[in-house]
Scaffold this motif. Sequence first.
Motif, PDB file in Angstrom:
ATOM      1  N   GLU A  54     -27.894  33.544  58.468  1.00 10.92           N
ATOM      2  CA  GLU A  54     -29.349  33.423  58.496  1.00 10.92           C
ATOM      3  C   GLU A  54     -29.899  33.367  59.911  1.00 10.92           C
ATOM      4  OE1 GLU A  54     -30.375  30.082  56.098  1.00 10.92           O
ATOM      5  OE2 GLU A  54     -29.807  31.055  54.214  1.00 10.92           O
ATOM      6  N   ALA A  55     -29.033  33.114  60.894  1.00  8.32           N
ATOM      7  CA  ALA A  55     -29.487  33.091  62.279  1.00  8.32           C
ATOM      8  C   ALA A  55     -29.944  34.461  62.744  1.00  8.32           C
ATOM      9  CB  ALA A  55     -28.367  32.586  63.193  1.00  8.32           C
ATOM     10  N   GLY A  57     -32.147  36.188  61.453  1.00  4.86           N
ATOM     11  CA  GLY A  57     -33.597  36.200  61.363  1.00  4.86           C
ATOM     12  C   GLY A  57     -34.286  35.579  62.562  1.00  4.86           C
ATOM     13  N   LEU A  58     -33.528  34.884  63.405  1.00  4.82           N
ATOM     14  CA  LEU A  58     -34.105  34.255  64.598  1.00  4.82           C
ATOM     15  C   LEU A  58     -33.948  35.124  65.833  1.00  4.82           C
ATOM     16  CD1 LEU A  58     -35.433  31.373  64.710  1.00  4.82           C
ATOM     17  CD2 LEU A  58     -34.134  31.883  62.636  1.00  4.82           C
ATOM     18  N   SER A 260     -38.267  32.318  51.779  1.00  2.95           N
ATOM     19  CA  SER A 260     -37.508  31.747  52.875  1.00  2.95           C
ATOM     20  C   SER A 260     -36.043  32.129  52.767  1.00  2.95           C
ATOM     21  CB  SER A 260     -37.639  30.219  52.879  1.00  2.95           C
ATOM     22  OG  SER A 260     -36.797  29.658  53.855  1.00  2.95           O
ATOM     23  N   THR A 262     -33.947  31.071  55.502  1.00  2.00           N
ATOM     24  CA  THR A 262     -33.384  30.362  56.660  1.00  2.00           C
ATOM     25  C   THR A 262     -33.098  28.886  56.371  1.00  2.00           C
ATOM     26  OG1 THR A 262     -35.619  29.903  57.487  1.00  2.00           O
ATOM     27  CG2 THR A 262     -34.511  31.887  58.315  1.00  2.00           C
ATOM     28  N   PHE A 265     -29.792  27.873  57.818  1.00  2.00           N
ATOM     29  CA  PHE A 265     -29.871  27.859  59.277  1.00  2.00           C
ATOM     30  C   PHE A 265     -30.474  26.560  59.766  1.00  2.00           C
ATOM     31  CE2 PHE A 265     -32.598  28.316  62.993  1.00  2.00           C
ATOM     32  CZ  PHE A 265     -31.664  28.651  63.962  1.00  2.00           C
ATOM     33  N   TRP A 266     -31.572  26.149  59.147  1.00  2.00           N
ATOM     34  CA  TRP A 266     -32.217  24.909  59.579  1.00  2.00           C
ATOM     35  C   TRP A 266     -31.347  23.701  59.253  1.00  2.00           C
ATOM     36  CZ3 TRP A 266     -35.410  25.456  63.188  1.00  2.00           C
ATOM     37  CH2 TRP A 266     -36.290  26.533  63.237  1.00  2.00           C
TER      38      TRP A 266
END
Length: 305
Positions: A54-55, A57-58, A260, A262, A265-266
Amino acid sequence: MTRASVRPERGPGTGAGILFLLATLACLAALAGTYFFFVRTTTGQFIDESALVEAVGLNGTAGRAANKLLDWLPALSVLIATIVVLFVTVLRRRWAAAGIAVAACVGANVATQILKDLVPVRPYRGIETLELNSLPSGHTTMAASAAAAVFLMVSPRWRPLVGFLGGSFAVATGVSTLINQWHRPADVVAAFLVVGAFMVPAGWLIIRTGPRWNVWDGYGEHWAAARLWVALPVLTGLAAAGLAAYSLLKTATGAGQEGSTTSYFWAGTSLIVIAGCLATVAGVWLFGHAARRRDAAPPRSAPLR
């Protein structure tokens, strides 16, 4: 004739050596637990790998900033630690402390590389992931060990501030490796624990070999010893714990997942922050407890008759 007033100094608190030993053993036990859960179990692999995936997406501005930090990290960590350690060593003549701190720093980084080679590849648990072992994170170990070396070298009244700044630097490094997809969250946490396993006993040796300067008057004696520097990581850690609980709850219930991608990830980022903040607060408390205190002078008594 009057009794002279004195300012007695008392040594490390009772059982301080036992606390340092327990802290070291806790780091080793937590390191083993981190490995077995996040590498050997299906649930741990899924959480860890999902955070890494998911990182993606950052990427973008955050990714470029993280990449720059990681590119400069080795030189920056060594430069900062070297300047501070040399300055304190030459100015305060803490030669033994410098030798112990540097040896522990080198030991932590060597141990990280050895673990990377010795730890078995990730077993297949139905999770699509690279089998290559990436635990612990070398970049995070370098940043955390450099910060810890500075923490061990400074006087007790500077440790709350240095602990906060060094812990923040290590956390930022760990999060950057996740954003840049270099490491999973567990790799970063494992790096913190490796550093702790080396730096805690090294700190105890420094305290025992340098008793003359290991003295302070407690929190508030100096702006660098303000309780603010302990309160900030505590509040940050609590906020991260709330974010992790919320993110994992969303994934468990499936609520709000349509918009969502992520949540893991969070949750992984929060795990890094929690580990870093916990290490910071525990380190400041442990070394503050072991420092000698200058107690207040006793009240002047009436003249002897």
